[in-house]
Design a protein around this motif. Sequence first.
Motif, PDB file in Angstrom:
ATOM      1  N   ALA A 180      -4.398   6.456  -1.183  1.00 43.76           N
ATOM      2  CA  ALA A 180      -4.580   5.024  -0.920  1.00 43.76           C
ATOM      3  C   ALA A 180      -4.666   4.821   0.581  1.00 43.76           C
ATOM      4  O   ALA A 180      -3.738   4.326   1.210  1.00 43.76           O
ATOM      5  CB  ALA A 180      -3.433   4.222  -1.514  1.00 43.76           C
TER       6      ALA A 180
ATOM      7  N   PRO B 290      -8.417   2.634  -3.264  1.00 41.92           N
ATOM      8  CA  PRO B 290      -7.236   3.397  -3.669  1.00 41.92           C
ATOM      9  C   PRO B 290      -7.324   3.942  -5.088  1.00 41.92           C
ATOM     10  O   PRO B 290      -7.932   3.330  -5.976  1.00 41.92           O
ATOM     11  CB  PRO B 290      -6.105   2.368  -3.553  1.00 41.92           C
TER      12      PRO B 290
ATOM     13  N   ASN C 296      -3.437   1.640   3.040  1.00 45.64           N
ATOM     14  CA  ASN C 296      -2.901   0.606   2.169  1.00 45.64           C
ATOM     15  C   ASN C 296      -1.395   0.775   2.053  1.00 45.64           C
ATOM     16  O   ASN C 296      -0.916   1.898   1.832  1.00 45.64           O
ATOM     17  CB  ASN C 296      -3.554   0.699   0.781  1.00 45.64           C
TER      18      ASN C 296
ATOM     19  N   GLN D 187      -3.816  -6.162   5.314  1.00 47.84           N
ATOM     20  CA  GLN D 187      -2.968  -5.045   5.717  1.00 47.84           C
ATOM     21  C   GLN D 187      -2.627  -5.131   7.202  1.00 47.84           C
ATOM     22  O   GLN D 187      -1.511  -4.817   7.616  1.00 47.84           O
ATOM     23  CB  GLN D 187      -3.663  -3.715   5.426  1.00 47.84           C
TER      24      GLN D 187
ATOM     25  N   ARG E  52       0.407  -0.398  -0.277  1.00 48.71           N
ATOM     26  CA  ARG E  52       0.793  -0.376  -1.691  1.00 48.71           C
ATOM     27  C   ARG E  52       0.165   0.819  -2.399  1.00 48.71           C
ATOM     28  O   ARG E  52      -0.906   1.297  -2.020  1.00 48.71           O
ATOM     29  CB  ARG E  52       0.389  -1.671  -2.404  1.00 48.71           C
TER      30      ARG E  52
ATOM     31  N   GLN F 129     -12.930  -4.964   0.256  1.00 45.19           N
ATOM     32  CA  GLN F 129     -12.280  -4.077   1.219  1.00 45.19           C
ATOM     33  C   GLN F 129     -11.963  -4.796   2.530  1.00 45.19           C
ATOM     34  O   GLN F 129     -10.873  -4.608   3.092  1.00 45.19           O
ATOM     35  CB  GLN F 129     -13.160  -2.859   1.501  1.00 45.19           C
TER      36      GLN F 129
ATOM     37  N   VAL G  70      -8.921  -6.921   2.159  1.00 50.98           N
ATOM     38  CA  VAL G  70      -7.726  -6.083   1.998  1.00 50.98           C
ATOM     39  C   VAL G  70      -7.274  -5.546   3.349  1.00 50.98           C
ATOM     40  O   VAL G  70      -6.076  -5.588   3.694  1.00 50.98           O
ATOM     41  CB  VAL G  70      -8.007  -4.922   1.016  1.00 50.98           C
ATOM     42  N   GLU G  71      -8.206  -5.050   4.146  1.00 52.78           N
ATOM     43  CA  GLU G  71      -7.831  -4.475   5.434  1.00 52.78           C
ATOM     44  C   GLU G  71      -7.348  -5.554   6.411  1.00 52.78           C
ATOM     45  O   GLU G  71      -6.456  -5.300   7.230  1.00 52.78           O
ATOM     46  CB  GLU G  71      -9.001  -3.685   6.006  1.00 52.78           C
TER      47      GLU G  71
END
Length: 759
Positions: free
Chosen positions: A298, A250, A301, A625, A303, A618, A621-622
């Motif tokens: 982003a 992002p 995401n 999410q 955020r 990553q 994060v995914e």
Amino acid sequence: MAERIRLVVQGTVQGVGFRPFVYRLAREHGLKGFIRNTASGVCIEAQGDDPAGLRRFRRDLERKAPPLARIESMDVFPVDVLDDPDFVIVQSKSDGAVETLVPPDIALCGDCRRELLDPSDRRYGYPFINCTNCGPRYTIVEKIPYDRPFTSMKGFVMCPDCEREYHDPMSRRFHAQPDACPVCGPRLVFLDAQGGAVDCDDPPGRALEMIRRGAIIAVKGIGGFHLAADAADDRAVELLRRRKGREEKPFAVMVRDIGTAERFCFLSPGEREALLSPEAPVVLLRRRAGRTLSEHVAPGNDRLGVMLPYSPLHVLMMERGPEALVMTSANACDEPIAFDNDEAVSRLEGIADGFLVHDRPVHVGCDDSVTVFLHGKLRQIRRSRGYVPAPVLVSGDGPQVLGVGAEIKNTVCLLKERHAIVSQHVGDLKNFEAYEHFHCVRDHLQRIFQASVELIVRDMHPSYLSSQWAEGQHSLPVLAVQHHHAHLASCLAENRCDDPAIGVVLDGTGFGTDGTVWGGEVLVGDASGASRFASFEPVPLPGGDAATAHPWKVAAGYLHHACGALPELDFLEGRDRAGVSEILDKRIGSPLTSSCGRLFDAVAAMCNLCCDSAYEGQAAVELMQAAGRLDGEPFGWETSRHDDGRLLVHHGPIVLGVLAALRSGGTVTHISRRFHVTIVELFYDIVSRASVDTGLKRVVLSGGVFQNPLVFEGLARKLEHGGFTVLTHSSVPCNDGGLSLGQAVIGREFLKGRYRGVE
């Protein structure tokens, strides 16, 4: 009878309007004497006929100090009465050991903003307006005392009007070292893509005109350059990604004002306060659906990294330009921020279509700080502009120590007296430019604080460039400390806790005392030493460190370990299954790891969310999410006792549980939620068992995994509800950006003869 006292004030008392404040306060109380900056802080001598008046003066010094001043100590001594005619501000002295502090770079204050936008003001539209309450500080300081001759403003001779303000104690610009105006101060220039000056009367207007046409412009701010593009322009944002080599990570955006931020994102009171604060960091905010920003800002995401314009140039651009600009660090992928004009033109060739530059030198580069509001506090993800070099206060005094951090998210920390001065974000030292920046930042920090370091502390990993640099400093002793012990010590230090704690330290990698890669650890101890109470069982990582960029290989290692072979799963289609299986069967190039971060990678790849990473973290994060929240029953896990006595957590049942859920048609969202619940429940169970064994009820949470809001907030709440005292990071990052602090406090324990390492 008259009385006279000398007050030696230490803390952040230079460059924040403290002297004019004291001057006005002394006159208000009818006192005589003087104030001056010194290398050891601020020296005040105050004389009056009324002892009660002197006491009120001392009280008001602390109660009414300027908002950016931080008084840490104030020693008071009686001195002989003198025949002073008045109270005056005298010239600074630079002799003696440096003990005062340099303030961080501070966002434009409300008074200067009003003048900037007032057509009747002589600084109307001037992009370098500042006063004692705002503007550049740390990035322009060469040494202290913080006076103009020792800053990068020394080449700008003040005009008569600025000179009068500078010497007027009643002015808001009294001794504002970067003070300037259009007559005598820095100027903007627009350069083309090759670095040639473009003849134009309105450089910001030229930059904005090109941005509106889809161009990418490098803009020089306070601590370095940003790459700016219209955040609503899909083509421009995609172009920026291609040129910068940042495919999916992002971007941060700068929005016109707080109202614009609220249109794009949800804001809690704490997040609103952070955006409007003098530090003006990037704040990670939850996005509102259906707004007009490009999805490429982003991707995937929920955020958005948002900041408000913090320099006068930013304010001018946002007043006239798009309501949201991508404002990302001006660098190619993994390089440090560019901050010199010529360097920017050279390094950003082929990335920027033009350059909006100025002639005020940046002495040391300092990137934007990145924060997130979690569990009732603002948390640092990347601590830089606005916060550095404000110290983290530790509980005790001792020898001076330098911690040189880790390889990725590197920072350095100078521990001097009770001040732990953690540097700005340096970056990934595998990159040559970042390694050069490491030298620059380290030297600058030691120079401006005149450090007399007795010990250098490095990470135990021998291949880190910070470790290799430390070992090359033959004039000083060097201590190598275990990575996760430094995480534990860092969190204890910023919470000013000297007592032992149960440390849950979860991250991606850290060299262990047994030669394997750690990362899913429960330690018990303090800065002097710790024992390894529990860890994940180690699994082979096919291809070693290189596998961290390819989560499918990580998943193959976990599946092979749990099943004995690689099962048929969608994420393995088209992959070199035979090659990886052979590596794992023969244990060739497959170091063992107990990393919690790698377990996140494995589950993300098994769910076919992220099989090859475009940026660090990553996959995790995914996976987060996809979950969105905690829900469902945890997957199972098992424990046993290792030969060394520690508790070994077997994640085979977790991997097999995920595999069964996938085969039975479970959704990725449901699997991810259950996995996050598993991590929370698992470590709550381990902490509870550690508490029974040790009697401790104090728990530290540290390591990069705790950047995950689901894991961090879920485990913190559960521990608190279970009666534990939970210590967390807020002043420094929980990731490796806070590691140098832990190294430094461990080093001080070593010099005091109390260090025992990790058992």
